[in-house]
Design a protein around this motif. Structure first.
Motif, PDB file in Angstrom:
ATOM      1  N   GLY A 109       0.799  -1.232   0.000  1.00 35.94           N
ATOM      2  CA  GLY A 109       0.000   0.000   0.000  1.00 35.94           C
ATOM      3  C   GLY A 109       0.827   1.274   0.000  1.00 35.94           C
ATOM      4  N   ARG A 110       2.112   1.160  -0.358  1.00 37.87           N
ATOM      5  CA  ARG A 110       2.998   2.342  -0.329  1.00 37.87           C
ATOM      6  C   ARG A 110       3.083   2.934  -1.737  1.00 37.87           C
ATOM      7  N   PHE A 111       1.982   3.543  -2.168  1.00 36.15           N
ATOM      8  CA  PHE A 111       1.876   3.979  -3.563  1.00 36.15           C
ATOM      9  C   PHE A 111       2.725   5.221  -3.859  1.00 36.15           C
ATOM     10  N   ARG A 112       2.933   6.050  -2.857  1.00 36.52           N
ATOM     11  CA  ARG A 112       3.767   7.239  -3.071  1.00 36.52           C
ATOM     12  C   ARG A 112       5.194   6.815  -3.431  1.00 36.52           C
ATOM     13  N   GLN A 113       5.729   5.844  -2.661  1.00 34.37           N
ATOM     14  CA  GLN A 113       7.087   5.361  -2.957  1.00 34.37           C
ATOM     15  C   GLN A 113       7.119   4.601  -4.280  1.00 34.37           C
ATOM     16  N   ALA A 114       6.031   3.851  -4.553  1.00 36.89           N
ATOM     17  CA  ALA A 114       5.955   3.115  -5.827  1.00 36.89           C
ATOM     18  C   ALA A 114       6.004   4.094  -6.999  1.00 36.89           C
ATOM     19  N   ALA A 115       5.307   5.218  -6.844  1.00 36.64           N
ATOM     20  CA  ALA A 115       5.306   6.246  -7.899  1.00 36.64           C
ATOM     21  C   ALA A 115       6.714   6.804  -8.111  1.00 36.64           C
ATOM     22  N   ASP A 116       7.442   7.027  -7.019  1.00 33.75           N
ATOM     23  CA  ASP A 116       8.827   7.515  -7.130  1.00 33.75           C
ATOM     24  C   ASP A 116       9.693   6.556  -7.945  1.00 33.75           C
ATOM     25  N   ARG A 117       9.537   5.252  -7.657  1.00 29.02           N
ATOM     26  CA  ARG A 117      10.339   4.245  -8.376  1.00 29.02           C
ATOM     27  C   ARG A 117       9.893   4.136  -9.839  1.00 29.02           C
ATOM     28  N   TRP A 145      -0.616   7.189  -9.621  1.00 29.55           N
ATOM     29  CA  TRP A 145      -0.366   6.863  -8.208  1.00 29.55           C
ATOM     30  C   TRP A 145      -0.169   8.127  -7.371  1.00 29.55           C
ATOM     31  N   TYR A 146       0.544   9.111  -7.906  1.00 32.81           N
ATOM     32  CA  TYR A 146       0.701  10.381  -7.171  1.00 32.81           C
ATOM     33  C   TYR A 146      -0.669  11.026  -6.937  1.00 32.81           C
ATOM     34  N   SER A 147      -1.530  10.976  -7.949  1.00 36.92           N
ATOM     35  CA  SER A 147      -2.884  11.553  -7.810  1.00 36.92           C
ATOM     36  C   SER A 147      -3.642  10.891  -6.669  1.00 36.92           C
ATOM     37  N   GLN A 148      -3.558   9.555  -6.615  1.00 37.93           N
ATOM     38  CA  GLN A 148      -4.247   8.806  -5.542  1.00 37.93           C
ATOM     39  C   GLN A 148      -3.761   9.232  -4.161  1.00 37.93           C
ATOM     40  N   GLU A 149      -2.488   9.613  -4.100  1.00 37.89           N
ATOM     41  CA  GLU A 149      -1.889   9.990  -2.807  1.00 37.89           C
ATOM     42  C   GLU A 149      -1.974  11.506  -2.563  1.00 37.89           C
ATOM     43  N   ASP A 150      -2.787  12.200  -3.384  1.00 35.06           N
ATOM     44  CA  ASP A 150      -2.990  13.659  -3.259  1.00 35.06           C
ATOM     45  C   ASP A 150      -1.727  14.478  -3.503  1.00 35.06           C
ATOM     46  N   ALA A 151      -0.757  13.887  -4.223  1.00 34.89           N
ATOM     47  CA  ALA A 151       0.444  14.655  -4.589  1.00 34.89           C
ATOM     48  C   ALA A 151       0.197  15.244  -5.982  1.00 34.89           C
ATOM     49  N   THR A 152      -0.736  16.193  -6.029  1.00 33.85           N
ATOM     50  CA  THR A 152      -1.247  16.682  -7.320  1.00 33.85           C
ATOM     51  C   THR A 152      -0.177  17.365  -8.162  1.00 33.85           C
ATOM     52  N   ALA A 153       0.653  18.181  -7.545  1.00 33.82           N
ATOM     53  CA  ALA A 153       1.686  18.908  -8.308  1.00 33.82           C
ATOM     54  C   ALA A 153       2.662  17.929  -8.957  1.00 33.82           C
ATOM     55  N   THR A 154       3.070  16.903  -8.198  1.00 35.50           N
ATOM     56  CA  THR A 154       4.001  15.910  -8.742  1.00 35.50           C
ATOM     57  C   THR A 154       3.321  15.101  -9.843  1.00 35.50           C
ATOM     58  N   ALA A 155       2.040  14.778  -9.632  1.00 36.06           N
ATOM     59  CA  ALA A 155       1.276  14.045 -10.654  1.00 36.06           C
ATOM     60  C   ALA A 155       1.225  14.853 -11.945  1.00 36.06           C
TER      61      ALA A 155
END
Length: 290
Positions: A109-117, A145-155
């Motif tokens: 469930g670590r989607f933010r880190q998955a998005a980084d990779r 994945w960034y969108s799901q984690e509310d990291a909109t700017a990075t997405a």
């Protein structure tokens, strides 16, 4: 026979431990924990020797040991360490190791880190392997994945890069859809609203690269209704002149507009490349040969 290096000796110890039979009083998980530690030490020793392929292989063996012990966080980390070693000259292996890391991260469930990779994979496809379509896929997956984690700017940064690459490989409809998606997000915030005109300009240039002036005109109308200030921007005025030149088949008028725009706003490589494509697509009226 040449002396074996410290790293090689540690690798031999790790192999021996991993392949040893389990005694009465120890469990197989203890054996693999100890082997994993030895593989990690061997990998770090290989890095000291600048033997990055061997370091990556040893980290991968460590990861497999961690998986056998059900230590999934440690396994994810070991695969990532393998990828970092493989990045020094072995891009295909780096992608394989990062893919293993992502599998563990998403299961946890670590989607933010998955998005980084996943973003790292995109960079390798883009800059090392030059497979822009695969780079697009990875950027879009990371963006989701960034969108799901509310990291909109990075997405949005990922989606914008994907749009640029779609245009580069002449997948213009996909590029337009992504630019519009990023623009729509950007309209919702006072901090990002200023960048919308840039995305809309790129979208219109994609339409012109398809020799589709009708779509470009419709886009201008749509964007102006979304933000009434757009019509007065240099970007909008620039597109209007380019459309006029394209319809008239006037390459000189087109070049003049590009030169004028570039005097105030330096054209980046992406815009320069697509403007050249558009210019080549403008058919000048041939004089009748009697």
């Amino acid at each position: 026979m040449p002396a074996r290096s410290p790293a090689q000796n540690l690798l031999d110890k790790a192999d021996k431990k991993a392949n040893s039979s389990t005694g009465w009083f120890s469990s197989s998980s203890t054996k693999f924990e100890e082997a994993g530690d030895l593989y990690q030490q061997a990998a770090n020793a290989f890095k000291l020797e600048n033997s990055f392929r061997e370091a990556g292989d040893a980290f991968a063996r460590e990861a497999e040991c961690r998986e056998k012990c059900k230590e999934m966080n440690e396994a994810a980390n070991a695969w990532w360490n393998a990828a970092k070693a493989y990045k020094r000259g072995y891009p295909d292996l780096a992608i394989q190791a990062l893919t293993q890391t992502i599998t563990h991260l998403t299961h946890g469930g670590r989607f933010r880190q998955a998005a980084d990779r996943e973003k790292e994979i995109a960079q390798i496809y883009w800059h090392e392997i030059n497979d822009l379509r695969k780079a697009c896929e990875s950027l879009e997956r990371a963006g989701d994945w960034y969108s799901q984690e509310d990291a909109t700017a990075t997405a949005n940064a990922c989606f914008k890069e994907a749009a640029d690459l779609h245009a580069e490989i002449e997948e213009y409809p996909q590029a337009i859809a992504r630019y519009e998606q990023v623009a729509n997000h950007s309209l919702t915030s006072a901090l990002t609203k200023y960048s919308v005109k840039e995305y809309w300009l790129r979208s219109c240039l994609c339409a012109l690269a398809m020799k589709d002036v009708v779509t470009a005109k419709r886009s201008i109308t749509k964007y102006s209704s979304q933000d009434t200030t757009f019509t007065s921007t240099r970007e909008c005025k620039f597109v209007n002149v380019l459309m006029e030149a394209a319809e008239a088949g006037d390459q000189e008028m087109f070049t003049g507009a590009v030169v004028e725009y570039d005097k105030i706003t330096n054209l980046d490589n992406w815009k320069t490349a697509i403007l050249l494509k558009i210019k080549r697509g403008i058919v000048q009226d041939e004089p009748d040969i009697l």
